[in-house]
Design an enzyme around this catalytic site. Structure first.
Site, PDB file in Angstrom:
ATOM      1  N   ASN A 134      13.124   4.592   5.054  1.00 28.32           N
ATOM      2  CA  ASN A 134      12.146   3.483   5.384  1.00 28.32           C
ATOM      3  C   ASN A 134      10.870   4.058   6.018  1.00 28.32           C
ATOM      4  O   ASN A 134      10.978   5.358   6.542  1.00 28.32           O
ATOM      5  CB  ASN A 134      12.917   2.720   6.457  1.00 28.32           C
ATOM      6  CG  ASN A 134      12.027   1.735   6.915  1.00 28.32           C
ATOM      7  OD1 ASN A 134      11.385   0.983   6.139  1.00 28.32           O
ATOM      8  ND2 ASN A 134      12.184   1.174   8.197  1.00 28.32           N
ATOM      9  N   SER A 154       0.836  -1.212   0.022  1.00 28.29           N
ATOM     10  CA  SER A 154       0.051   0.002  -0.003  1.00 28.29           C
ATOM     11  C   SER A 154       0.684   1.260   0.199  1.00 28.29           C
ATOM     12  O   SER A 154       0.364   2.191  -0.743  1.00 28.29           O
ATOM     13  CB  SER A 154      -1.032   0.063   1.214  1.00 28.29           C
ATOM     14  OG  SER A 154      -0.309   0.215   2.352  1.00 28.29           O
ATOM     15  N   ASN A 155       2.118   1.241   0.620  1.00 27.97           N
ATOM     16  CA  ASN A 155       2.865   2.341   0.492  1.00 27.97           C
ATOM     17  C   ASN A 155       3.562   2.845  -0.795  1.00 27.97           C
ATOM     18  O   ASN A 155       3.662   3.733  -1.403  1.00 27.97           O
ATOM     19  CB  ASN A 155       4.045   2.212   1.620  1.00 27.97           C
ATOM     20  CG  ASN A 155       3.507   2.629   3.164  1.00 27.97           C
ATOM     21  OD1 ASN A 155       3.324   3.903   3.308  1.00 27.97           O
ATOM     22  ND2 ASN A 155       3.015   1.993   3.734  1.00 27.97           N
ATOM     23  N   ASP A 199      15.710   0.234  12.003  1.00 27.30           N
ATOM     24  CA  ASP A 199      14.992   1.572  12.544  1.00 27.30           C
ATOM     25  C   ASP A 199      15.561   2.591  13.440  1.00 27.30           C
ATOM     26  O   ASP A 199      14.956   3.318  14.200  1.00 27.30           O
ATOM     27  CB  ASP A 199      13.795   0.791  13.439  1.00 27.30           C
ATOM     28  CG  ASP A 199      12.775  -0.249  12.598  1.00 27.30           C
ATOM     29  OD1 ASP A 199      13.000  -0.047  11.208  1.00 27.30           O
ATOM     30  OD2 ASP A 199      12.431  -1.058  13.177  1.00 27.30           O
ATOM     31  N   LEU A 247      11.337  -6.100   5.308  1.00 29.60           N
ATOM     32  CA  LEU A 247      11.271  -6.420   7.010  1.00 29.60           C
ATOM     33  C   LEU A 247      12.912  -6.875   7.124  1.00 29.60           C
ATOM     34  O   LEU A 247      13.174  -7.299   8.324  1.00 29.60           O
ATOM     35  CB  LEU A 247      10.286  -7.558   7.168  1.00 29.60           C
ATOM     36  CG  LEU A 247       9.056  -7.180   6.752  1.00 29.60           C
ATOM     37  CD1 LEU A 247       8.226  -8.001   7.124  1.00 29.60           C
ATOM     38  CD2 LEU A 247       8.524  -5.884   7.713  1.00 29.60           C
ATOM     39  N   GLU A 263       0.807   6.825   7.205  1.00 32.66           N
ATOM     40  CA  GLU A 263       2.031   6.211   6.635  1.00 32.66           C
ATOM     41  C   GLU A 263       2.122   6.879   5.354  1.00 32.66           C
ATOM     42  O   GLU A 263       3.076   7.234   4.777  1.00 32.66           O
ATOM     43  CB  GLU A 263       1.899   4.876   6.662  1.00 32.66           C
ATOM     44  CG  GLU A 263       2.189   4.212   7.970  1.00 32.66           C
ATOM     45  CD  GLU A 263       2.631   2.687   7.908  1.00 32.66           C
ATOM     46  OE1 GLU A 263       2.982   2.332   6.904  1.00 32.66           O
ATOM     47  OE2 GLU A 263       1.956   1.990   8.800  1.00 32.66           O
ATOM     48  N   HIS A 319       8.185   3.364   9.282  1.00 28.44           N
ATOM     49  CA  HIS A 319       7.682   2.285  10.225  1.00 28.44           C
ATOM     50  C   HIS A 319       6.566   2.856  10.940  1.00 28.44           C
ATOM     51  O   HIS A 319       6.326   3.870  11.036  1.00 28.44           O
ATOM     52  CB  HIS A 319       9.068   2.441  11.264  1.00 28.44           C
ATOM     53  CG  HIS A 319       8.856   1.499  12.386  1.00 28.44           C
ATOM     54  ND1 HIS A 319       9.376  -0.029  12.128  1.00 28.44           N
ATOM     55  CD2 HIS A 319       8.463   1.566  13.505  1.00 28.44           C
ATOM     56  CE1 HIS A 319       9.086  -0.402  13.055  1.00 28.44           C
ATOM     57  NE2 HIS A 319       8.573   0.131  14.347  1.00 28.44           N
TER      58      HIS A 319
END
Ligand code: GRF
Length: 242
Positions: free
Chosen positions: A116, A21-22, A159, A99, A188, A118
């Protein structure tokens, strides 16, 4: 110099059976001109990932590099990724549901040019194993009243790179991991599009742990300046020579 920089060439990396979706939000934002850029490549780890179908449907070239084929050979995996990225002359790598830890060799080669997304307010609820519903479950268990999402530059760890944008989202009394995830996801998409927009406009300057968002008037104007603006990164010493 006031010439408009050429559109940013963006690669998106996803892993496993990512839904994408991103990726979809970034494809749409490029298509609508919100981002001065183009998704030139999507790299997945499995051909059957919905994210890759999404890329196919949008006419975006896809490639699959299976880390399983490179078990115990991180360098081989890194080289396979770098060959594809270099061949497509990628300016920016966006991890979107990727991931795994990106091999250090790739991080070094594209230092200051990897983002990235998150689904929490980092540095809270990040790190290895913190993905998907695990993140939202941990937020609920912690009793936090607010969560959200973070777009950050990628370094050699999970992260921990410099934060570009964060969007807070309230945690509601009756939230489950699923409802919280669903409320954060549209944020997001907005945050990722905004971060890539700013990168493409040369308005991100890494300053140690902090990322300064330059006013429009101070944005880097040429592609070279743009790379330099995004490259003030003292923690990563080596830069790939194009
Ligand atoms: C998102 O929640 C993102 O924050 C995380 O992985 C998920 C990917 O979702 N890194 P999608 O594949 O973009 O829908």
């Amino acid at each position: 110099m006031s010439a408009t920089p050429s559109p940013l060439s963006i690669a998106v990396l996803v892993s496993g059976t990512g839904r994408g979706s991103n990726l979809g939000a970034l494809i749409d934002a490029c298509a609508h001109g919100e981002i001065h850029g183009k998704i030139v490549l999507v790299i997945g780890t499995r051909r059957d990932a919905p994210a890759l179908e999404r890329a196919d449907a949008a006419g975006v070239p896809v490639a699959v590099v299976s880390p399983r084929q490179y078990a115990d050979d991180e360098e081989g995996y890194a080289n396979a990724l770098l060959r594809l990225l270099d061949r497509s002359q990628v300016d920016l790598i966006c991890l979107a549901g990727y991931l795994r830890k990106l091999p250090a060799k790739v991080v070094t080669a594209y230092a200051g040019r990897i983002l990235n997304i998150h689904p929490s307010l980092l540095p809270l609820f990040g790190g290895q194993g913190m993905y998907g519903l695990h993140v939202h479950q941990a937020v609920l268990e912690s009793g936090m009243k607010v969560s959200g999402c973070t777009v950050h530059f990628v370094d050699e760890h999970y992260d921990t790179g410099p934060i570009v944008i964060q969007t807070p989202v309230p945690v509601l009394d009756n939230d489950t991991p699923e409802t919280l995830a669903a409320r954060i996801l549209p944020e997001e998409h907005r945050a990722y599009v905004r971060a890539v927009q700013l990168f493409a406009a040369g308005r991100l300057r890494i300053d140690g742990r902090r990322v300064r968002i330059l006013p429009e008037t101070q944005a880097a104007q040429s592609a070279d300046e743009l790379e330099i603006a995004a490259y003030q990164e003292p923690t990563v010493s080596e830069r790939r020579k194009p």
